[in-house]
Design a protein around this motif. Structure first.
Motif, PDB file in Angstrom:
ATOM      1  N   GLU A  75       0.873  -0.935  -0.225  1.00 24.13           N
ATOM      2  CA  GLU A  75      -0.046   0.003  -0.139  1.00 24.13           C
ATOM      3  C   GLU A  75       0.908   1.133  -0.072  1.00 24.13           C
ATOM      4  OE1 GLU A  75      -3.162   2.174   3.314  1.00 24.13           O
ATOM      5  OE2 GLU A  75      -2.677   0.625   3.849  1.00 24.13           O
ATOM      6  N   ILE A  76       0.880   1.913  -1.074  1.00 22.20           N
ATOM      7  CA  ILE A  76       2.006   3.190  -1.190  1.00 22.20           C
ATOM      8  C   ILE A  76       0.713   4.599  -0.155  1.00 22.20           C
ATOM      9  CG2 ILE A  76       2.465   4.766  -2.727  1.00 22.20           C
ATOM     10  CD1 ILE A  76       3.399   2.295  -3.884  1.00 22.20           C
ATOM     11  N   LEU A  77       1.747   4.503   0.746  1.00 23.14           N
ATOM     12  CA  LEU A  77       1.911   5.940   1.772  1.00 23.14           C
ATOM     13  C   LEU A  77       2.118   7.229   1.378  1.00 23.14           C
ATOM     14  CD1 LEU A  77       3.041   4.106   4.255  1.00 23.14           C
ATOM     15  CD2 LEU A  77       1.045   3.776   3.925  1.00 23.14           C
ATOM     16  N   GLY A  78       2.714   6.960   0.116  1.00 21.05           N
ATOM     17  CA  GLY A  78       3.528   8.626  -0.114  1.00 21.05           C
ATOM     18  C   GLY A  78       4.770   8.722  -0.451  1.00 21.05           C
ATOM     19  N   VAL A  79       4.797  10.050  -1.255  1.00 20.18           N
ATOM     20  CA  VAL A  79       6.906  10.045  -2.035  1.00 20.18           C
ATOM     21  C   VAL A  79       7.377  10.946  -0.796  1.00 20.18           C
ATOM     22  CG1 VAL A  79       7.253  11.194  -4.000  1.00 20.18           C
ATOM     23  CG2 VAL A  79       5.868   9.755  -4.393  1.00 20.18           C
ATOM     24  N   LEU A  80       8.234  11.144  -0.167  1.00 17.04           N
ATOM     25  CA  LEU A  80       9.026  11.889   0.086  1.00 17.04           C
ATOM     26  C   LEU A  80      10.081  12.497  -0.301  1.00 17.04           C
ATOM     27  CD1 LEU A  80       9.478   9.079   3.462  1.00 17.04           C
ATOM     28  CD2 LEU A  80       8.066  10.704   3.063  1.00 17.04           C
ATOM     29  N   ARG A  81       9.755  13.260  -0.794  1.00 15.82           N
ATOM     30  CA  ARG A  81      10.875  14.013  -1.172  1.00 15.82           C
ATOM     31  C   ARG A  81      12.278  14.796  -1.002  1.00 15.82           C
ATOM     32  NH1 ARG A  81       8.118  13.153  -6.062  1.00 15.82           N
ATOM     33  NH2 ARG A  81       5.810  13.730  -6.034  1.00 15.82           N
ATOM     34  N   GLY A  82      12.515  14.319  -1.877  1.00 16.91           N
ATOM     35  CA  GLY A  82      14.670  14.483  -1.153  1.00 16.91           C
ATOM     36  C   GLY A  82      14.716  13.726  -0.318  1.00 16.91           C
ATOM     37  N   ALA A  83      14.350  12.440   0.362  1.00 16.27           N
ATOM     38  CA  ALA A  83      14.591  11.338   1.741  1.00 16.27           C
ATOM     39  C   ALA A  83      16.104  11.873   1.582  1.00 16.27           C
ATOM     40  CB  ALA A  83      13.252  11.193   1.556  1.00 16.27           C
ATOM     41  N   VAL A 153      30.323   0.134 -18.223  1.00 18.67           N
ATOM     42  CA  VAL A 153      30.978  -1.118 -17.893  1.00 18.67           C
ATOM     43  C   VAL A 153      32.470  -1.381 -18.229  1.00 18.67           C
ATOM     44  CG1 VAL A 153      30.973  -4.185 -18.516  1.00 18.67           C
ATOM     45  CG2 VAL A 153      28.648  -2.857 -18.973  1.00 18.67           C
ATOM     46  N   ASN A 154      33.114  -1.433 -17.310  1.00 20.63           N
ATOM     47  CA  ASN A 154      34.394  -1.094 -17.269  1.00 20.63           C
ATOM     48  C   ASN A 154      35.294  -1.867 -15.942  1.00 20.63           C
ATOM     49  OD1 ASN A 154      36.972  -0.506 -16.679  1.00 20.63           O
ATOM     50  ND2 ASN A 154      36.034   1.788 -15.719  1.00 20.63           N
ATOM     51  N   THR A 155      36.059  -2.550 -17.258  1.00 19.36           N
ATOM     52  CA  THR A 155      36.703  -3.639 -16.426  1.00 19.36           C
ATOM     53  C   THR A 155      38.283  -3.630 -15.968  1.00 19.36           C
ATOM     54  OG1 THR A 155      38.227  -3.411 -18.463  1.00 19.36           O
ATOM     55  CG2 THR A 155      36.769  -4.939 -18.818  1.00 19.36           C
ATOM     56  N   GLN A 156      38.409  -2.405 -15.279  1.00 24.92           N
ATOM     57  CA  GLN A 156      38.863  -1.811 -14.335  1.00 24.92           C
ATOM     58  C   GLN A 156      38.319  -1.831 -13.003  1.00 24.92           C
ATOM     59  OE1 GLN A 156      41.867  -1.453 -14.423  1.00 24.92           O
ATOM     60  NE2 GLN A 156      42.335  -1.793 -16.844  1.00 24.92           N
ATOM     61  N   TRP A 157      38.812  -1.851 -11.653  1.00 25.34           N
ATOM     62  CA  TRP A 157      38.076  -2.020 -10.692  1.00 25.34           C
ATOM     63  C   TRP A 157      39.578  -0.906  -9.877  1.00 25.34           C
ATOM     64  CZ3 TRP A 157      40.159  -5.596 -13.244  1.00 25.34           C
ATOM     65  CH2 TRP A 157      41.059  -6.437 -13.465  1.00 25.34           C
ATOM     66  N   ALA A 158      38.463  -0.302  -9.025  1.00 30.97           N
ATOM     67  CA  ALA A 158      39.545   0.574  -7.995  1.00 30.97           C
ATOM     68  C   ALA A 158      38.521   0.951  -6.919  1.00 30.97           C
ATOM     69  CB  ALA A 158      40.295   1.622  -8.259  1.00 30.97           C
ATOM     70  N   SER A 159      38.832   1.414  -5.418  1.00 29.08           N
ATOM     71  CA  SER A 159      37.402   2.322  -4.999  1.00 29.08           C
ATOM     72  C   SER A 159      38.558   1.821  -3.447  1.00 29.08           C
ATOM     73  CB  SER A 159      36.741   1.217  -4.857  1.00 29.08           C
ATOM     74  OG  SER A 159      35.733   2.260  -3.227  1.00 29.08           O
ATOM     75  N   THR A 160      38.406   3.421  -2.254  1.00 27.14           N
ATOM     76  CA  THR A 160      39.053   3.662  -1.120  1.00 27.14           C
ATOM     77  C   THR A 160      37.661   3.548  -0.344  1.00 27.14           C
ATOM     78  OG1 THR A 160      39.446   5.842  -1.865  1.00 27.14           O
ATOM     79  CG2 THR A 160      41.375   3.544  -1.739  1.00 27.14           C
ATOM     80  N   ALA A 161      36.499   4.022  -1.108  1.00 20.43           N
ATOM     81  CA  ALA A 161      35.434   3.991  -0.381  1.00 20.43           C
ATOM     82  C   ALA A 161      35.041   3.412   0.440  1.00 20.43           C
ATOM     83  CB  ALA A 161      34.505   4.438  -0.961  1.00 20.43           C
ATOM     84  N   LEU A 162      34.632   3.026   1.651  1.00 23.05           N
ATOM     85  CA  LEU A 162      33.926   2.881   3.096  1.00 23.05           C
ATOM     86  C   LEU A 162      32.218   3.282   2.902  1.00 23.05           C
ATOM     87  CD1 LEU A 162      36.899   3.125   5.771  1.00 23.05           C
ATOM     88  CD2 LEU A 162      36.258   1.048   4.640  1.00 23.05           C
ATOM     89  N   PRO A 163      31.904   2.232   3.069  1.00 23.25           N
ATOM     90  CA  PRO A 163      30.420   2.335   3.623  1.00 23.25           C
ATOM     91  C   PRO A 163      29.778   3.191   4.329  1.00 23.25           C
ATOM     92  CG  PRO A 163      30.983   0.369   4.445  1.00 23.25           C
ATOM     93  CD  PRO A 163      32.000   1.113   3.498  1.00 23.25           C
ATOM     94  N   HIS A 164      28.724   3.743   4.409  1.00 28.09           N
ATOM     95  CA  HIS A 164      27.884   4.843   4.879  1.00 28.09           C
ATOM     96  C   HIS A 164      26.690   4.296   5.491  1.00 28.09           C
ATOM     97  CE1 HIS A 164      26.921   6.368   1.121  1.00 28.09           C
ATOM     98  NE2 HIS A 164      26.225   7.007   1.494  1.00 28.09           N
ATOM     99  N   THR A 165      25.697   4.866   6.147  1.00 29.84           N
ATOM    100  CA  THR A 165      24.895   4.865   6.867  1.00 29.84           C
ATOM    101  C   THR A 165      23.775   5.499   6.360  1.00 29.84           C
ATOM    102  OG1 THR A 165      25.250   3.058   9.396  1.00 29.84           O
ATOM    103  CG2 THR A 165      22.944   4.336   8.818  1.00 29.84           C
ATOM    104  N   GLN A 166      23.354   5.165   5.339  1.00 31.67           N
ATOM    105  CA  GLN A 166      22.422   6.387   4.993  1.00 31.67           C
ATOM    106  C   GLN A 166      21.148   6.971   6.141  1.00 31.67           C
ATOM    107  OE1 GLN A 166      21.725   6.517   0.801  1.00 31.67           O
ATOM    108  NE2 GLN A 166      23.263   5.712   0.431  1.00 31.67           N
ATOM    109  N   SER A 167      20.904   7.920   6.161  1.00 34.77           N
ATOM    110  CA  SER A 167      19.401   8.495   6.443  1.00 34.77           C
ATOM    111  C   SER A 167      18.247   9.444   6.169  1.00 34.77           C
ATOM    112  CB  SER A 167      19.982   9.161   8.524  1.00 34.77           C
ATOM    113  OG  SER A 167      20.745  10.344   8.446  1.00 34.77           O
ATOM    114  N   ALA A 168      16.691   9.375   6.284  1.00 30.15           N
ATOM    115  CA  ALA A 168      16.415   9.931   5.364  1.00 30.15           C
ATOM    116  C   ALA A 168      15.249  10.478   6.614  1.00 30.15           C
ATOM    117  CB  ALA A 168      15.900   9.099   3.637  1.00 30.15           C
ATOM    118  N   GLN A 169      16.066  12.536   5.941  1.00 33.03           N
ATOM    119  CA  GLN A 169      14.263  12.779   6.117  1.00 33.03           C
ATOM    120  C   GLN A 169      12.833  13.369   5.530  1.00 33.03           C
ATOM    121  OE1 GLN A 169      13.767  13.061   9.569  1.00 33.03           O
ATOM    122  NE2 GLN A 169      16.174  11.953   9.755  1.00 33.03           N
TER     123      GLN A 169
END
Length: 623
Positions: A75-83, A153-169
């Motif tokens: 059941e759709i409750l609504g859209v949160l803009r920019g959440a 589609v890139n055959t190279q792979w590279a990242s130093t990013a760590l994950p982050h916890t996202q929160s939405a308002q």
């Protein structure tokens, strides 16, 4: 099949009933027919976000048990803009039906496709905090996920990013109470197959706060084992054909004799690729992760954290993108991984492990650390009194193998297994994370000897057996007394030959362990500076074995360390030329040169040093 309402309506009226009435009068049959039909294909079109409004009824598909997706009402409750961030909206919805109302929002459910009619709306991807009484979920709109599909589609792979916890308002704080809007991504639980509890706890400690520290029950797949040639089996076309929107799919971080995998749900599939999760695993960007099917053994309900119990399945391709709104997998493509071979031997039967680990800076060192630690725990030769000797190599494309020679003696300073794993991981990380490395890591080969005792040896004293008045060119015997752990002391005789060019006067001898010698040869730099790859490789090659005793001449000549190599007995003019480079480059200078004159086995990891003095008299030697 007879209709379920035959006793209440005449047959002619039954045939005239519209389809909606049939569903209302016999919901079990309608649900069965829907489940048999399966989710709509991904080419059926997309439902526009600007037409979404409260009160709409949608259908989500996910796997509760087995491999076949099941429908559940939304059941759709609504859209949160920019959440989800500027310009990144979220659709708020409530899950309905016996199963979702019992289990709540489930870890591993993220990516479950949501349809209005036959048009794809988006993917279940967010939940509200914990202990929520209602199964409220956030939906990532499909338009935002398709941005990931359209990346090259890139055959190279590279990242130093760590994950982050996202929160939405919500953009309008008056729409819902602020305390109710603690949105976070649905967890992507990890299955660690073949690991001991201590190794799992180490993984959780290393990955705390990254979103990959939640460990769920499950198992690996026989298809992830090595074949007799040391390679994994071919990608299965039948497995690829079985993947539909709503299927469970796994990303493997480690595979082989040990397995670490993260599981979520497929949102979109076309002949070449798929989109899943509706949120990132690590938000690492371009990646190369093995992609497999998954079998849901059971969905476990919990007010704290419901999750799916998973067995990974057959390889179907490679996840190539890990982005904010989705992960993208390319079907039929083999991933790039780092082969790791671990052999543990000692008095009992040998144990050999063959695995592949992900090539990703945020995960690779941790994966090798935990895998090696587990291999030492799962060993009948392991005990509190067991010491470990790790040898092997790190093979980098374009370079000779970089050797490893590390010791972890049992003692009172903690687990020898953990010490061996940490030392190995640190040595690997110096090379793997080096900013100058361009070639890929081809393989990591580790050979571990288990020694059923505390392999600690203390240097108690040393003396010159032949007297300390000598001539240049003489042969001298140094006698060292060493004491192994809880054993009688024993003497080691080390012959050395003095150079003919020694000037008359006093010369010191350093009788020492490997660490003291290495510090004498490579004093600490004046400023902390990250070494380049050539220097790191040279330093790894120049390390002295910890289970030997060394006798070194300390000569009154200049010594320089340049790019990981030691230059002894330098002319004064060369030392003066290197002086300006001490702070700008990887150069150290010392007024005394250490020259190794002799060595011998110590019978274990030696610690301690002694300084002796020789008096060189003028004239030739007598012996």
């Amino acid at each position: 099949m007879k209709p379920c309402f035959k006793a209440f309506l005449p047959p002619l009226r039954v045939l005239a009933l519209p389809l909606l009435a049939t569903a209302l009068l016999c919901p079990a049959r309608a649900q069965s027919d829907s489940a048999q039909a399966g989710p709509p294909p991904s080419d059926g079109g997309f439902f526009p976000l600007n037409q979404v409004h409260r009160g709409q009824i949608a259908t989500a598909w996910t796997v509760f048990t087995g491999t076949r997706p099941e429908p559940m009402q939304v059941e759709i409750l609504g859209v949160l803009r920019g959440a989800r961030g500027p310009g990144q909206d979220m659709i708020l919805a409530k899950l309905k039906g016996a199963k979702p109302e019992y289990t709540g929002v489930v870890a591993g459910m993220s990516g479950s496709p949501v349809y209005i009619g036959d048009k794809l709306l988006g993917a279940l991807s967010y939940r509200i905090g914990q202990f929520s009484k209602d199964p409220i979920a956030g939906i990532t709109p499909i338009a935002q996920m398709l941005e990931v599909k359209n990346l090259p589609v890139n055959t190279q792979w590279a990242s130093t990013a760590l994950p982050h916890t996202q929160s939405a308002q919500p953009s309008d704080s008056s729409a819902l109470p602020t305390g109710a809007m603690n949105f976070q991504t649905m967890e992507t639980p990890l299955v660690m197959s073949g690991f001991q509890p201590e190794a799992i706890r180490l993984w959780q400690k290393q990955m705390a706060g990254t979103g990959l520290d939640l460990i769920a029950a499950g198992g690996g797949s026989g298809s992830s084992k090595f074949d007799p040639d040391g390679h994994f089996g071919a990608i299965s076309p039948e497995a690829i054909a079985s993947v539909v929107p709503g299927s469970a799919v796994s990303a493997q971080l480690v595979r082989g004799d040990l397995e670490v995998s993260a599981t979520c749900t497929v949102t979109y599939v076309d002949p070449k690729q798929l989109l899943a999760c509706g949120h990132p695993i690590l938000q690492a960007g371009t990646v190369s992760l093995p992609m497999t099917t998954a079998d849901v053994v059971e969905t476990l309900a919990s007010p704290l954290n419901a999750f799916k119990i998973i067995n990974t399945g057959d390889p179907i391709g490679t996840f190539t993108e890990d982005r904010d709104s989705a992960i993208r997998g390319v079907l039929g493509v083999k991933p790039h991984m780092i082969p790791v071979h671990i052999s543990v031997h000692g008095e009992g039967a040998d144990r050999n492990l063959n695995i592949e680990v992900v090539d990703l800076p945020a995960l690779t060192p941790q994966a090798i650390l935990v895998s090696l630690y587990d291999s030492l725990l799962q060993n009948n030769q392991s005990s509190a009194e067991t010491s470990y000797h790790v040898t092997g190599s790190v093979n980098i494309e374009g370079y000779p193998p970089s050797p490893l020679d590390l010791w972890a003696p049992a003692g009172d300073q903690g687990s020898a297994q953990l010490s061996a794993a940490l030392q190995t991981d640190q040595s690997f990380a110096v090379l793997y994370a080096n900013g100058a490395r361009q070639g890929a890591i081809k393989a990591v080969d580790l050979d571990v000897e288990s020694i059923p005792r505390r392999a600690q040896v203390q240097l108690e004293n040393a003396r010159i057996d032949t007297g300390n008045i000598v001539h240049a060119g003489d042969s001298v015997i140094v006698e060292a007394s060493v004491r192994p752990w809880q054993q009688p002391a024993r003497n080691i005789r080390i012959p050395i030959h003095l150079p003919h060019g020694l000037p008359s006067g006093n010369v010191r001898l350093l009788v020492s362990d490997a660490g003291t010698l290495d510090r004498a040869l490579n004093p600490p730099r004046l400023t902390a500076r990250t070494v380049d790859l050539e220097t790191a490789l040279a330093q790894a090659k120049s390390q002295h074995p910890a289970d030997r005793i060394f006798v070194s001449l300390l000569l009154p000549d200049a010594q320089a360390g340049v790019n990981g190599q030691t230059l002894s007995a330098l002319p004064l003019s060369m030392a003066n030329a290197l002086e300006p480079l001490r702070t700008a480059q990887d150069v150290t200078l010392s007024g005394e040169s250490a020259v190794v004159a002799g060595q011998a086995p110590a019978g274990g990891v030696l610690s301690g040093f002694q300084l002796l003095s020789l008096h060189i008299e003028p004239g030739g030697g007598l012996n």
